[in-house]
Design an enzyme around this catalytic site. Structure first.
Site, PDB file in Angstrom:
ATOM      1  N   ASP A 253      -1.221  44.988  52.439  1.00 34.84           N
ATOM      2  CA  ASP A 253       0.205  44.778  52.174  1.00 34.84           C
ATOM      3  C   ASP A 253       0.484  43.282  52.127  1.00 34.84           C
ATOM      4  OD1 ASP A 253       2.930  44.632  52.046  1.00 34.84           O
ATOM      5  OD2 ASP A 253       3.308  45.944  53.757  1.00 34.84           O
TER       6      ASP A 253
ATOM      7  N   HIS B 269       1.877  48.011  50.269  1.00 33.82           N
ATOM      8  CA  HIS B 269       3.236  48.171  50.797  1.00 33.82           C
ATOM      9  C   HIS B 269       3.706  49.590  50.484  1.00 33.82           C
ATOM     10  CE1 HIS B 269       6.794  46.356  52.558  1.00 33.82           C
ATOM     11  NE2 HIS B 269       7.533  46.912  51.609  1.00 33.82           N
TER      12      HIS B 269
ATOM     13  N   SER C 177      10.002  49.204  55.473  1.00 31.12           N
ATOM     14  CA  SER C 177      10.179  47.877  54.909  1.00 31.12           C
ATOM     15  C   SER C 177      11.481  47.239  55.432  1.00 31.12           C
ATOM     16  CB  SER C 177      10.140  47.966  53.380  1.00 31.12           C
ATOM     17  OG  SER C 177      10.076  46.694  52.785  1.00 31.12           O
TER      18      SER C 177
END
Length: 213
Positions: free
Chosen positions: A161, A192, A108
């Site tokens: 996501d 995610h 991320s």
């Protein structure tokens, strides 16, 4: 107007997968966690990655709820903050000598910092990993050199996501294809997060990066 260099990374905020006397001569992978996480990300994946690797999982400098981050995700964000975070990681990693290879893996927000470190120091990292991540959209001085070197990069994300905006995903995919030797995987139904199938693919990619593979 000149700005001061960001403070050095605190070695006490790094989780290592091996004690100091067992690291020399082994390939090293630097891990950068996501927003609101911490350096214990390394402990969570240690047993699922090639045992030859030494992992150095770094804590971000910003306190975020019960975890940490690399730069803010609100209206206070400045592009320079991504550079500052990447510069801290790159300067610290450059001092980790005695390893036959050096890679950087980010999840991320951490992948944005990892990619930015590769762009700032194209000669430093042999390969990169982007998990549910994104690239900074502005050009960086080392982009042309990185495109010449085309280091291997594994990019994995889920098709469910919704946290990273679709235009930024598309920009990141284009940038990676133009600057790296890209292995790209998209996992059906994954949000995610990182799935077992993704970790298996990542382990295959990392094994191929080991010296002598």
């Amino acid at each position: 107007m000149t700005t001061s260099a960001p403070p050095p990374l605190d070695p006490g905020q790094v989780w290592w997968s091996a004690p100091a006397d067992e690291r020399a001569g082994r390939p090293l992978l630097v891990l950068l966690h996501g927003h609101g996480m911490d350096e214990q990300m390394g402990a969570g994946v240690r047993d699922r990655l090639p045992p030859e690797l030494v992992l150095a999982s770094v804590r971000g400098p910003l306190r975020v709820r019960s975890g940490y981050g690399w730069f803010p995700l609100d209206a206070s964000l400045r592009v320079e903050q991504v550079d500052e975070a990447a510069q801290r990681v790159a300067r610290w990693a450059a001092g980790l000598t005695g390893h036959p290879s050096l890679g950087v893996l980010g999840f991320s927000q951490g992948s944005s910092v990892g990619l930015q470190a590769m762009r700032l120091r194209p000669e430093l990292f042999a390969y990169g990993v982007v998990l549910s991540g994104f690239a900074s959209p502005l050009p960086v001085g080392g982009d042309a050199e990185l495109a010449r070197r085309r280091p291997p990069v594994f990019s994995g994300r889920g098709d469910a996501d919704g946290l990273v905006p679709a235009p930024l995903v598309a920009l990141t995919d284009r940038w990676l294809a133009g600057h790296t030797t890209l292995t790209r995987r998209v996992y059906p139904g994954l949000g995610h997060d990182v799935s077992p199938a993704e970790v298996e693919d990542l382990a295959v990619f990392l094994r191929a990066r080991l010296p002598g593979a």
